[in-house]
Design a protein around this motif. Sequence first.
Motif, PDB file in Angstrom:
ATOM      1  N   CYS A   2      40.992  38.603  32.527  1.00 52.80           N
ATOM      2  CA  CYS A   2      42.431  38.696  32.225  1.00 52.80           C
ATOM      3  C   CYS A   2      42.755  39.986  31.476  1.00 52.80           C
ATOM      4  O   CYS A   2      43.736  40.662  31.791  1.00 52.80           O
ATOM      5  CB  CYS A   2      42.889  37.500  31.396  1.00 52.80           C
ATOM      6  N   ILE A   3      41.939  40.304  30.488  1.00 51.47           N
ATOM      7  CA  ILE A   3      42.181  41.521  29.713  1.00 51.47           C
ATOM      8  C   ILE A   3      42.209  42.735  30.627  1.00 51.47           C
ATOM      9  O   ILE A   3      43.148  43.536  30.590  1.00 51.47           O
ATOM     10  CB  ILE A   3      41.101  41.691  28.617  1.00 51.47           C
ATOM     11  N   VAL A   4      41.207  42.866  31.455  1.00 50.34           N
ATOM     12  CA  VAL A   4      41.124  44.019  32.362  1.00 50.34           C
ATOM     13  C   VAL A   4      42.325  44.056  33.294  1.00 50.34           C
ATOM     14  O   VAL A   4      42.979  45.092  33.457  1.00 50.34           O
ATOM     15  CB  VAL A   4      39.805  43.974  33.171  1.00 50.34           C
ATOM     16  N   ARG A   5      42.642  42.943  33.904  1.00 54.79           N
ATOM     17  CA  ARG A   5      43.729  42.898  34.883  1.00 54.79           C
ATOM     18  C   ARG A   5      45.091  43.190  34.245  1.00 54.79           C
ATOM     19  O   ARG A   5      45.895  43.937  34.798  1.00 54.79           O
ATOM     20  CB  ARG A   5      43.762  41.533  35.568  1.00 54.79           C
ATOM     21  N   VAL A   6      45.344  42.587  33.101  1.00 52.19           N
ATOM     22  CA  VAL A   6      46.652  42.773  32.456  1.00 52.19           C
ATOM     23  C   VAL A   6      46.810  44.195  31.939  1.00 52.19           C
ATOM     24  O   VAL A   6      47.880  44.796  32.077  1.00 52.19           O
ATOM     25  CB  VAL A   6      46.848  41.729  31.324  1.00 52.19           C
ATOM     26  N   LEU A   7      45.755  44.750  31.371  1.00 50.23           N
ATOM     27  CA  LEU A   7      45.861  46.103  30.833  1.00 50.23           C
ATOM     28  C   LEU A   7      45.993  47.159  31.930  1.00 50.23           C
ATOM     29  O   LEU A   7      46.441  48.270  31.659  1.00 50.23           O
ATOM     30  CB  LEU A   7      44.681  46.407  29.901  1.00 50.23           C
ATOM     31  N   ARG A   8      45.637  46.827  33.160  1.00 48.01           N
ATOM     32  CA  ARG A   8      45.871  47.736  34.287  1.00 48.01           C
ATOM     33  C   ARG A   8      47.357  47.833  34.625  1.00 48.01           C
ATOM     34  O   ARG A   8      47.774  48.715  35.372  1.00 48.01           O
ATOM     35  CB  ARG A   8      45.122  47.259  35.531  1.00 48.01           C
ATOM     36  N   GLY A   9      48.140  46.889  34.120  1.00 47.44           N
ATOM     37  CA  GLY A   9      49.578  46.943  34.321  1.00 47.44           C
ATOM     38  C   GLY A   9      50.084  46.310  35.587  1.00 47.44           C
ATOM     39  O   GLY A   9      51.182  46.601  36.035  1.00 47.44           O
ATOM     40  N   ASN A  10      49.317  45.404  36.184  1.00 42.32           N
ATOM     41  CA  ASN A  10      49.712  44.802  37.456  1.00 42.32           C
ATOM     42  C   ASN A  10      50.513  43.515  37.312  1.00 42.32           C
ATOM     43  O   ASN A  10      50.880  42.920  38.314  1.00 42.32           O
ATOM     44  CB  ASN A  10      48.458  44.503  38.294  1.00 42.32           C
ATOM     45  N   TYR A  11      50.761  43.057  36.088  1.00 42.36           N
ATOM     46  CA  TYR A  11      51.372  41.745  35.892  1.00 42.36           C
ATOM     47  C   TYR A  11      52.565  41.824  34.944  1.00 42.36           C
ATOM     48  O   TYR A  11      52.625  42.678  34.069  1.00 42.36           O
ATOM     49  CB  TYR A  11      50.343  40.740  35.335  1.00 42.36           C
ATOM     50  N   ASP A  12      53.481  40.881  35.146  1.00 44.04           N
ATOM     51  CA  ASP A  12      54.632  40.733  34.263  1.00 44.04           C
ATOM     52  C   ASP A  12      54.430  39.576  33.292  1.00 44.04           C
ATOM     53  O   ASP A  12      55.104  39.495  32.263  1.00 44.04           O
ATOM     54  CB  ASP A  12      55.904  40.468  35.092  1.00 44.04           C
ATOM     55  N   MET A  13      53.542  38.652  33.640  1.00 40.28           N
ATOM     56  CA  MET A  13      53.282  37.474  32.822  1.00 40.28           C
ATOM     57  C   MET A  13      51.816  37.081  32.954  1.00 40.28           C
ATOM     58  O   MET A  13      51.231  37.213  34.025  1.00 40.28           O
ATOM     59  CB  MET A  13      54.155  36.295  33.279  1.00 40.28           C
ATOM     60  N   VAL A  14      51.255  36.588  31.852  1.00 38.03           N
ATOM     61  CA  VAL A  14      49.912  36.010  31.884  1.00 38.03           C
ATOM     62  C   VAL A  14      49.978  34.655  31.191  1.00 38.03           C
ATOM     63  O   VAL A  14      50.613  34.515  30.145  1.00 38.03           O
ATOM     64  CB  VAL A  14      48.849  36.931  31.245  1.00 38.03           C
ATOM     65  N   VAL A  15      49.359  33.657  31.836  1.00 40.17           N
ATOM     66  CA  VAL A  15      49.300  32.301  31.297  1.00 40.17           C
ATOM     67  C   VAL A  15      47.848  31.994  30.966  1.00 40.17           C
ATOM     68  O   VAL A  15      46.968  32.152  31.808  1.00 40.17           O
ATOM     69  CB  VAL A  15      49.837  31.266  32.308  1.00 40.17           C
ATOM     70  N   PHE A  16      47.611  31.555  29.721  1.00 41.08           N
ATOM     71  CA  PHE A  16      46.303  31.083  29.278  1.00 41.08           C
ATOM     72  C   PHE A  16      46.432  29.590  29.006  1.00 41.08           C
ATOM     73  O   PHE A  16      46.748  29.169  27.895  1.00 41.08           O
ATOM     74  CB  PHE A  16      45.857  31.798  28.003  1.00 41.08           C
ATOM     75  N   ASP A  17      46.203  28.789  30.027  1.00 42.49           N
ATOM     76  CA  ASP A  17      46.337  27.345  29.920  1.00 42.49           C
ATOM     77  C   ASP A  17      45.117  26.759  29.224  1.00 42.49           C
ATOM     78  O   ASP A  17      43.986  27.017  29.624  1.00 42.49           O
ATOM     79  CB  ASP A  17      46.506  26.749  31.323  1.00 42.49           C
ATOM     80  N   GLU A  18      45.345  25.969  28.195  1.00 39.98           N
ATOM     81  CA  GLU A  18      44.320  25.313  27.384  1.00 39.98           C
ATOM     82  C   GLU A  18      43.469  26.292  26.582  1.00 39.98           C
ATOM     83  O   GLU A  18      42.342  25.979  26.202  1.00 39.98           O
ATOM     84  CB  GLU A  18      43.424  24.394  28.227  1.00 39.98           C
TER      85      GLU A  18
END
Length: 171
Positions: free
Chosen positions: A87-103
């Motif tokens: 998640c860290i790698v993917r989000v910091l690449r800038g490809n997402y508007d939202m990240v959900v960490f369920d549980e």
Amino acid sequence: MLHIYYGNGKGKTTAAIGVAMRAAGSNRKVLFAQFLKSEESGERNSLRLIPAIELLPCPDKVKFVKFMSDEEKLNCKQHCRNTFDSCIVRVLRGNYDMVVFDEIFCAIENGMLSESELFDFLANLPKNIEVVLTGHNPSEKILSFADYATEMKKIAHPFDKGITARKGIEY
């Protein structure tokens, strides 16, 4: 903004899915990660149908942590670590508007991740990312950072009557 859905009541994941679907329906890209859950959770099949939501993989089966052997706990911890790092790698690449960490709070509470890692992630997050966190017991510190915080409080639950989780309803 930071959204937190927590407590011992039913509805935390449902709320997270709702906001993720709303974002996806508005052409926003969502990364959805689940901790301490398995591929057999019914919501996963629905989330896979939404092109704007990327769902990270889960193990085929996951026991409650209190029923895991030491080896199962180590494997679970490694899966949580891999999911979080991905998640860290993917989000910091800038490809997402939202990240959900369920549980994620349950993963932290059971020693699978540390709260400091979550804080480091949040501190380095681009400001345009919505973050949704769910679980049972967030710390007061994390709650103080929330823009939205909703506690799900159990009033009644079939489990109290000895009824186990039902596929399609509780998982």
